[in-house]
Motif scaffolding. Structure first.
Motif, PDB file in Angstrom:
ATOM      1  N   UNK A 430      44.072  26.210  42.424  1.00 52.99           N
ATOM      2  CA  UNK A 430      43.279  27.434  42.547  1.00 52.99           C
ATOM      3  C   UNK A 430      43.210  27.920  43.994  1.00 52.99           C
ATOM      4  N   UNK A 431      43.056  26.975  44.921  1.00 56.12           N
ATOM      5  CA  UNK A 431      42.959  27.359  46.324  1.00 56.12           C
ATOM      6  C   UNK A 431      44.285  27.933  46.838  1.00 56.12           C
ATOM      7  N   UNK A 432      45.422  27.318  46.429  1.00 54.29           N
ATOM      8  CA  UNK A 432      46.713  27.842  46.867  1.00 54.29           C
ATOM      9  C   UNK A 432      46.968  29.240  46.309  1.00 54.29           C
ATOM     10  N   UNK A 442      46.967  40.916  53.007  1.00 57.38           N
ATOM     11  CA  UNK A 442      46.731  41.064  54.444  1.00 57.38           C
ATOM     12  C   UNK A 442      45.275  40.783  54.807  1.00 57.38           C
ATOM     13  N   UNK A 443      44.674  39.800  54.112  1.00 57.15           N
ATOM     14  CA  UNK A 443      43.316  39.381  54.422  1.00 57.15           C
ATOM     15  C   UNK A 443      42.233  40.315  53.934  1.00 57.15           C
ATOM     16  N   UNK A 444      42.562  41.231  52.999  1.00 52.03           N
ATOM     17  CA  UNK A 444      41.558  42.173  52.483  1.00 52.03           C
ATOM     18  C   UNK A 444      40.759  41.483  51.379  1.00 52.03           C
ATOM     19  N   UNK A 445      39.445  41.316  51.589  1.00 55.37           N
ATOM     20  CA  UNK A 445      38.609  40.566  50.645  1.00 55.37           C
ATOM     21  C   UNK A 445      38.503  41.268  49.292  1.00 55.37           C
ATOM     22  N   UNK A 446      38.212  42.549  49.318  1.00 52.16           N
ATOM     23  CA  UNK A 446      38.018  43.269  48.060  1.00 52.16           C
ATOM     24  C   UNK A 446      39.307  43.323  47.245  1.00 52.16           C
ATOM     25  N   UNK A 447      40.423  43.560  47.927  1.00 55.04           N
ATOM     26  CA  UNK A 447      41.717  43.627  47.216  1.00 55.04           C
ATOM     27  C   UNK A 447      42.037  42.277  46.577  1.00 55.04           C
ATOM     28  N   UNK A 448      41.808  41.204  47.333  1.00 57.82           N
ATOM     29  CA  UNK A 448      42.066  39.870  46.810  1.00 57.82           C
ATOM     30  C   UNK A 448      41.173  39.570  45.613  1.00 57.82           C
ATOM     31  N   UNK A 449      39.880  39.901  45.749  1.00 57.64           N
ATOM     32  CA  UNK A 449      38.947  39.652  44.646  1.00 57.64           C
ATOM     33  C   UNK A 449      39.368  40.405  43.387  1.00 57.64           C
ATOM     34  N   UNK A 450      39.801  41.671  43.569  1.00 60.99           N
ATOM     35  CA  UNK A 450      40.219  42.466  42.421  1.00 60.99           C
ATOM     36  C   UNK A 450      41.461  41.864  41.747  1.00 60.99           C
ATOM     37  N   UNK A 451      42.425  41.425  42.546  1.00 66.32           N
ATOM     38  CA  UNK A 451      43.653  40.850  41.977  1.00 66.32           C
ATOM     39  C   UNK A 451      43.393  39.530  41.270  1.00 66.32           C
ATOM     40  N   UNK A 452      42.419  38.758  41.784  1.00 65.48           N
ATOM     41  CA  UNK A 452      42.108  37.468  41.161  1.00 65.48           C
ATOM     42  C   UNK A 452      41.070  37.584  40.056  1.00 65.48           C
ATOM     43  N   UNK A 453      40.372  38.703  40.009  1.00 68.71           N
ATOM     44  CA  UNK A 453      39.332  38.874  38.998  1.00 68.71           C
ATOM     45  C   UNK A 453      38.083  38.063  39.275  1.00 68.71           C
ATOM     46  N   UNK A 454      37.756  37.897  40.571  1.00 69.77           N
ATOM     47  CA  UNK A 454      36.553  37.138  40.953  1.00 69.77           C
ATOM     48  C   UNK A 454      35.745  37.982  41.939  1.00 69.77           C
ATOM     49  N   UNK A 455      34.562  37.479  42.292  1.00 68.60           N
ATOM     50  CA  UNK A 455      33.719  38.182  43.253  1.00 68.60           C
ATOM     51  C   UNK A 455      34.271  37.952  44.659  1.00 68.60           C
ATOM     52  N   UNK A 456      34.053  38.948  45.543  1.00 70.04           N
ATOM     53  CA  UNK A 456      34.560  38.846  46.907  1.00 70.04           C
ATOM     54  C   UNK A 456      33.958  37.646  47.645  1.00 70.04           C
ATOM     55  N   UNK A 457      32.691  37.284  47.307  1.00 64.81           N
ATOM     56  CA  UNK A 457      32.087  36.106  47.944  1.00 64.81           C
ATOM     57  C   UNK A 457      32.816  34.825  47.532  1.00 64.81           C
ATOM     58  N   UNK A 458      33.323  34.792  46.295  1.00 57.27           N
ATOM     59  CA  UNK A 458      34.098  33.629  45.846  1.00 57.27           C
ATOM     60  C   UNK A 458      35.360  33.478  46.690  1.00 57.27           C
TER      61      UNK A 458
END
Length: 500
Positions: A430-432, A442-458
C-alpha cells in the motif's frame, strides 16, 4: 467435362449396362484397372473403374459384401463385371448386385463381345480427350487473362477469371487488406484467410496454405516477384487439371502488383525527400505542410529507424512505405528511416516486416517535432540491438530502457536498498502504491488522494511514514528522485521478465 460413370455408359461401342448403384452415376472415373484378386483394394489409388470376371469370387452374400467393402475402401469409382461365353458367370451374382446397391457402388455389366482391353482403351481415350480440352481451355483463359491485364488492372483480371472459371477470388495487400474481389464466396474467403495470412506472410514468397472452413476449401498463394507483395485467396479448383490456371493467375497478378509498386515510385520519392528535409532542419512551422503534401496528415507523427541487412535497405524501405499508415520512408546505406502516423502500431509492423532487425521507434509528437522523434528512433538502434527487439521511446519507457541495460542483479540491489524498509513495514504494497501515485502527481496531495480514492490526510500520513522508514526528506528533489529511480528499476526488471 470429366469422365463420369454416366458418360462411360453413354459410349455406345462398349454396350455397358448399369445393374446397381444408380446414385453413383456422377462419380468421376480417372483410370481403368483389371484384377482377379479376392482383395484388390490395396492395389487401387482411387477413381478407378475396376474390371473383373469374378474368377475367384465366392457368390455367397457375405463374401460379396466383403469384396464390395474392399473395393469401396480402395476408392474405386465403379465396378465392371464381365459376363458371357467362356466366363465363369453369365450374369453378376445376385449377392454382388445386392452388396453394390447397399454400398452405393455403381456395378456395370460388360457383355461377352466386349473385351476388357476395349473398355480400358475407351476410358483412357476419353481421359486424353478431356486433358486436351482442359489444355485448350487453359490456353484460352490465359489469353483472356493476359488481355485483361494489359488493358485494365486487378478488377478486370478477376472479372475475366470469374467468368472463365466460376471461382471466387480475393487479392490482398501485405497487411491482408482487400484490393479486389469477385464471386459470391469472396467474403467467406476473406474471413477464412484472416486465420492464416499472418503465418503464411511470415514465410514470404515460400508461404502458401490450403484450409477448409465451413465446407469451403480455400487456397492461399503468395504474390510477388523478388519480395512478397500480397496474397491470392481462391476457392478450390473443381478438377485438379484446372489447377494449372492458378499459376497463370498468380503470375499476372504479380505483374500487376509490381506495376503498381513501380507506378508508386514518384510518391515514395516525394516521401523520402520530405523525410530528408525534416532531418536537415526544416523550420517547425513548415514541417506540417511538407508532410501533408507528401501524404502524411496526422495530429501526431512518430519516427522509425531500422538497421537493414546488407543490400536490403531499398526493398525494406519499399515494404514499409506500403504498410506504415501515411508512411514516408527513406534509406541511406543500411539504415531505413520513416515518419508515420502516431497511432500506427509500429512495433507489430516491424516485428512482421523487419523481424530480427535492430529498430528504434520515436515518441508520437506533433508534426513540427518530427525531427525529434526521428532522432529518438536513431538513438534507440543500439539499445534495440542490445535488447533483441524494437526499442520504443515514450512515457517512462526511455528511463526503463536505460535502466534495463544494467545487470539485473545490480538493478535489484539498488531498488531493494532504497525500498526494503518500506517492503518490510508494508508487505501488502500500500505504501509503495501511494509513493508511486504521489510522485507521478508531482507531490500534489489532492490529486493523489483522488487517484487513490482516499482522504488527503491519509496520503499525508502515508508519505510521512515513508519518510520515517527510509530516512529521506521527500521535500527535497534528490530524495524523490532516488525513490523514483528505485521504482523505475523494479518496473524495468518486471518488464524484462515479461518480454523475455
Amino acid at each position: 467435362m470429366p469422365l463420369t460413370v454416366d458418360a462411360l455408359l453413354g459410349l455406345r461401342d462398349l454396350r455397358l449396362t448399369l445393374v446397381a448403384g444408380e446414385a453413383g452415376r456422377d462419380r468421376v472415373v480417372e483410370a481403368a484397372h483389371v484384377s482377379e484378386l479376392a482383395r484388390p483394394g490395396e492395389w487401387l489409388r482411387g477413381g478407378e473403374l475396376l474390371m473383373t470376371a469374378g474368377l475367384v469370387l465366392p457368390t455367397d452374400p457375405d463374401s460379396c459384401r466383403a469384396f464390395v467393402r474392399d473395393v469401396v475402401g480402395g476408392g474405386a469409382a465403379a465396378l465392371a463385371f464381365g459376363v458371357g461365353h467362356g466366363q465363369p458367370h453369365r450374369q453378376p451374382p445376385a449377392g454382388l448386385v445386392t452388396a453394390a446397391e447397399e454400398a452405393g457402388l455403381p456395378l456395370l455389366v460388360v457383355p461377352d463381345e466386349v473385351p476388357f482391353i476395349a473398355v480400358t482403351k475407351a476410358v483412357f481415350a476419353a481421359l486424353a480427350a478431356e486433358d486436351r480440352r482442359a489444355l485448350e481451355h487453359t490456353v484460352e483463359v490465359q489469353r483472356r487473362l493476359t488481355v485483361a491485364a494489359t488493358a485494365g488492372g486487378l478488377p478486370e483480371i478477376l472479372a475475366v477469371w470469374l467468368d472463365a472459371t466460376g471461382r471466387a477470388a480475393v487479392v490482398t495487400d501485405l497487411l491482408g487488406r482487400e484490393l479486389a474481389a469477385v464471386g459470391a464466396a469472396a467474403p467467406a474467403l476473406v474471413a477464412a484467410g484472416r486465420t492464416v495470412l499472418d503465418a503464411v506472410g511470415a514465410q514470404g514468397l515460400l508461404g502458401s496454405a490450403s484450409l477448409a472452413v465451413d465446407g469451403l476449401t480455400v487456397a492461399v498463394q503468395p504474390i510477388g516477384a523478388r519480395r512478397l507483395r500480397g496474397h491470392l485467396l481462391l476457392t478450390r479448383a473443381p478438377q485438379p487439371r484446372l489447377g494449372t490456371l492458378d499459376a497463370a493467375l498468380v503470375s499476372l497478378l504479380t505483374l500487376e502488383l509490381e506495376r503498381r509498386l513501380l507506378a508508386d515510385e514518384p510518391r515514395r520519392r516525394a516521401g523520402a525527400e520530405a523525410v530528408a528535409r525534416v532531418v536537415a532542419g526544416l523550420p517547425e512551422d513548415q514541417v506540417g505542410p511538407v508532410l501533408a503534401a507528401a501524404g502524411l496528415s496526422a495530429p501526431r507523427v512518430r519516427g522509425l529507424a531500422v538497421a537493414a541487412r546488407p543490400g536490403e535497405a531499398a526493398d525494406l524501405a519499399a515494404d514499409l512505405a506500403l504498410v506504415l499508415p501515411g508512411g514516408l520512408v527513406r534509406w541511406s546505406g543500411d539504415t531505413v528511416e520513416a515518419l508515420a502516423a502516431g497511432e500506427a502500431d509500429a512495433t507489430a509492423l516491424l516485428d512482421r516486416f523487419a523481424p530480427g532487425r535492430a529498430a528504434g521507434i520515436g515518441a508520437p509528437l506533433r508534426p513540427g517535432a518530427a525531427a525529434v522523434s526521428l532522432r529518438q528512433a536513431r538513438a534507440l538502434l543500439a539499445t534495440s540491438a542490445r535488447l533483441g527487439r524494437p526499442a520504443e521511446a515514450g512515457e517512462h519507457s526511455t528511463s526503463r530502457l536505460l535502466l534495463s541495460l544494467g545487470p539485473p542483479e545490480l538493478l535489484a540491489a539498488f531498488a531493494d536498498t532504497a525500498l526494503a524498509p518500506i517492503d518490510a513495514a508494508d508487505p501488502g504494497g500500500q505504501l509503495l502504491a501511494t509513493l508511486r501515485t504521489w510522485l507521478d502527481a508531482n507531490g500534489a496531495w489532492d490529486v493523489t488522494a483522488h487517484r487513490l480514492g482516499v482522504h488527503r490526510h491519509t496520503v499525508r500520513n502515508r508519505v510521512d511514514r515513508i519518510e520515517r522508514l527510509t530516512g529521506r526528506d521527500l521535500a527535497t528533489a534528490t530524495a524523490r528522485h532516488e525513490l523514483w529511480l528505485a521504482l523505475e528499476a523494479r518496473g524495468a526488471l518486471a518488464h524484462a521478465a515479461v518480454t523475455a
